[in-house]
Scaffold this motif. Structure first.
Motif, PDB file in Angstrom:
ATOM      1  N   ASN A   1       0.807  -1.226   0.000  1.00  0.00           N
ATOM      2  CA  ASN A   1       0.000   0.000   0.000  1.00  0.00           C
ATOM      3  C   ASN A   1       0.838   1.273   0.000  1.00  0.00           C
ATOM      4  O   ASN A   1       0.336   2.349   0.352  1.00  0.00           O
TER       5      ASN A   1
ATOM      6  N   LEU B   1      -1.268   4.065   2.418  1.00  0.00           N
ATOM      7  CA  LEU B   1      -2.716   4.040   2.605  1.00  0.00           C
ATOM      8  C   LEU B   1      -3.065   2.935   3.597  1.00  0.00           C
ATOM      9  O   LEU B   1      -2.724   1.767   3.381  1.00  0.00           O
TER      10      LEU B   1
ATOM     11  N   ILE C   1      -9.888   2.927   4.398  1.00  0.00           N
ATOM     12  CA  ILE C   1     -10.902   3.813   3.844  1.00  0.00           C
ATOM     13  C   ILE C   1     -12.213   3.502   4.549  1.00  0.00           C
ATOM     14  O   ILE C   1     -12.644   2.342   4.591  1.00  0.00           O
TER      15      ILE C   1
ATOM     16  N   VAL D   1      -7.446  -1.667   3.775  1.00  0.00           N
ATOM     17  CA  VAL D   1      -7.317  -1.884   2.338  1.00  0.00           C
ATOM     18  C   VAL D   1      -6.286  -2.979   2.103  1.00  0.00           C
ATOM     19  O   VAL D   1      -5.095  -2.788   2.329  1.00  0.00           O
TER      20      VAL D   1
ATOM     21  N   ASP E   1     -10.059  -3.811  -3.111  1.00  0.00           N
ATOM     22  CA  ASP E   1     -10.630  -3.077  -1.977  1.00  0.00           C
ATOM     23  C   ASP E   1     -10.596  -1.575  -2.251  1.00  0.00           C
ATOM     24  O   ASP E   1     -11.577  -0.865  -2.029  1.00  0.00           O
ATOM     25  N   TYR E   2      -9.461  -1.106  -2.713  1.00  0.00           N
ATOM     26  CA  TYR E   2      -9.290   0.323  -2.971  1.00  0.00           C
ATOM     27  C   TYR E   2     -10.296   0.829  -3.998  1.00  0.00           C
ATOM     28  O   TYR E   2     -10.996   1.830  -3.776  1.00  0.00           O
ATOM     29  N   LYS E   3     -10.409   0.152  -5.141  1.00  0.00           N
ATOM     30  CA  LYS E   3     -11.314   0.584  -6.205  1.00  0.00           C
ATOM     31  C   LYS E   3     -12.765   0.606  -5.732  1.00  0.00           C
ATOM     32  O   LYS E   3     -13.558   1.466  -6.129  1.00  0.00           O
TER      33      LYS E   3
ATOM     34  N   ILE F   1     -13.380   3.572  -2.671  1.00  0.00           N
ATOM     35  CA  ILE F   1     -13.298   5.006  -2.988  1.00  0.00           C
ATOM     36  C   ILE F   1     -14.462   5.506  -3.842  1.00  0.00           C
ATOM     37  O   ILE F   1     -14.499   6.672  -4.203  1.00  0.00           O
TER      38      ILE F   1
ATOM     39  N   VAL G   1     -10.302   8.720   4.841  1.00  0.00           N
ATOM     40  CA  VAL G   1      -9.088   8.002   4.462  1.00  0.00           C
ATOM     41  C   VAL G   1      -8.039   8.151   5.553  1.00  0.00           C
ATOM     42  O   VAL G   1      -7.743   9.272   6.003  1.00  0.00           O
TER      43      VAL G   1
END
Length: 437
Positions: A3, A25, A28, A33, A38-40, A43, A50
């Protein structure tokens, strides 16, 4: 290193917030994450919180208001933010198992990761995925996914993949389709193993999942000379390739009447081996299976004819076009069309035999730098040499055998020009070089 942010895009939300390369990161909306999926997913909301760990150790909690599905403008050191999952199969036709020793380490890694399928179009077998992984694909709407099926016969698939957990492929495909997840299927055909009636049954099974399973691409098995200790497999020849074409054509005609498209398509290699004409432009409907070698000949012809009028006829130039055995006749035909259009342009098409992997490997994308060097040294060639981009590592100037473009130029005293062999790009490359001359 998981990350870790590697780049902040200009004029992005991340830049406005003061994020920097080297920051990490953490979460979130309170959810850790784990990877890029997970990120896509996390967000997408218009309001998110965040958590960032700065590169000096301080933790920031940032409340962000943004447009729905707007990205933060950050890139990560690892594209999937996690280690890629390796393949657990020992497929009887695996190309990586047929590589010689001593090549760069990355070539021996077998990925089988649905995240890479979603992000980069890689094919996965689904054999290393748990039910929880399937649940996450459905929950996050990870779509489309490219899936290596090979056969829907449970026992045959276990044998082909040498994995006792590989037999439930149809149940998994059905579950994804019923959840509305789009997918495409690939079948590596091995003569005497999963062809003929086995292939027919597999295609019929897959068609029952249409339209969420969008289509099937069939490619012939590739056999290198490095198969010591591996199962003895046959390769396709003119007779067996023609037999497969006729079998599949029967199904294509059936599906054309039912849904207005053939659903299953064979890679160009089958038509080349059988010395049969490739189907029409309409048959390929957008050329969405080019990554499987499906429709490459037809799109090359279409683009050459479409863009030929843009060719610079006034300037003179001489070029050698590199190709493999399977593409030789087609590239020769294209060269003749170009030379007829302009008498100022001379093109020599050089068929390069794959000495590295063996003569049974005939596609141009698996030629090495030394294969090309040897071919250029043996024959009388022009000093400007056009090679296809797919013989190089993506985004780099390095061949499969770790030779560079500069190595080939130094050993042959030629200038290497990189083109996509899409027809349009070939004309653009010729124009650029003609202008320079």
């Amino acid at each position: 290193m998981k990350n870790i942010i590697s780049k902040i895009k200009p004029d992005s939300i991340a830049m406005e917030l003061g994020l920097e390369a080297g920051d990490k990161l953490v979460s979130i909306n309170g959810t850790e994450v784990h990877d890029i999926i997970d990120y896509k997913f996390l967000i997408t909301d218009e309001e998110i919180v965040v958590e960032i760990e700065k590169n000096h150790g301080e933790h920031w909690e940032l409340e962000i208001e943004k447009d729905y599905d707007e990205d933060l403008g950050i890139e990560f050191e690892n594209s999937i933010m996690d280690g890629a999952r390796s393949c657990r199969n020992k497929c009887i036709f695996c190309f990586i198992d047929q590589l010689p020793k001593g090549m760069r380490e990355s070539l021996y890694f077998k990925d089988d990761d649905s995240r890479l399928s979603f992000l980069q179009g890689n094919f996965v077998t689904l054999t290393n995925m748990t039910d929880a992984d399937i649940d996450r694909i459905i929950r996050y709407r990870i779509s489309p996914i490219n899936i290596s099926v090979h056969t829907t016969n449970p026992e045959l698939r276990k044998k082909m993949l040498k994995n006792r957990f590989a037999g439930d492929i149809f149940e998994r495909l059905k579950r994804l389709a019923e959840a509305g997840i789009s997918s495409k299927a690939q079948i590596v055909l091995v003569p005497g193993v999963n062809d003929g009636e086995e292939l027919k049954k597999t295609i019929e099974d897959l068609f029952s999942l249409y339209p969420n399973l969008e289509g099937v691409a069939c490619v012939p098995v590739g056999i290198t000379k490095y198969r010591e200790g591996l199962p003895v497999l046959k390769t396709f020849n003119k007779e067996s390739a023609l037999k497969e074409i006729m079998l599949v054509k029967e199904l294509q005609n059936k599906y054309q009447k039912l849904i207005g498209e053939p659903f299953v398509r064979l890679s160009d290699e089958f038509y080349v081996m059988a010395e049969e004409e490739v189907p029409s432009k309409e048959f390929y409907q957008g050329f969405s299976q080019l990554e499987d070698g499906v429709g490459m000949i037809r799109i090359l012809r279409e683009n050459i004819n479409k863009t030929l009028g843009a060719l610079d006829k006034e300037n003179k130039g001489e070029f050698t076009i590199i190709t493999g055995a399977s593409g030789y006749k087609e590239l020769l035909n294209c060269a003749n069309i170009i030379e007829e259009y302009s008498s100022n342009i001379k093109l020599k098409v050089l068929k390069v035999i794959n000495e590295f992997f063996g003569e049974t490997i005939t596609v141009v994308g698996l030629l090495t730098g030394m294969d090309i060097v040897n071919a250029l040294k043996k024959g009388d060639s022009y000093k400007k040499v056009i090679i296809p981009s797919n013989v190089l590592r993506a985004g780099e100037r390095i061949f499969l055998d770790d030779m560079t473009i500069e190595d080939v130029e130094r050993l042959t005293d030629c200038k290497i020009i990189i083109a996509d062999y899409s027809g349009e790009d070939l004309i653009d490359c010729l124009n650029k070089e003609l202008k320079e001359e």
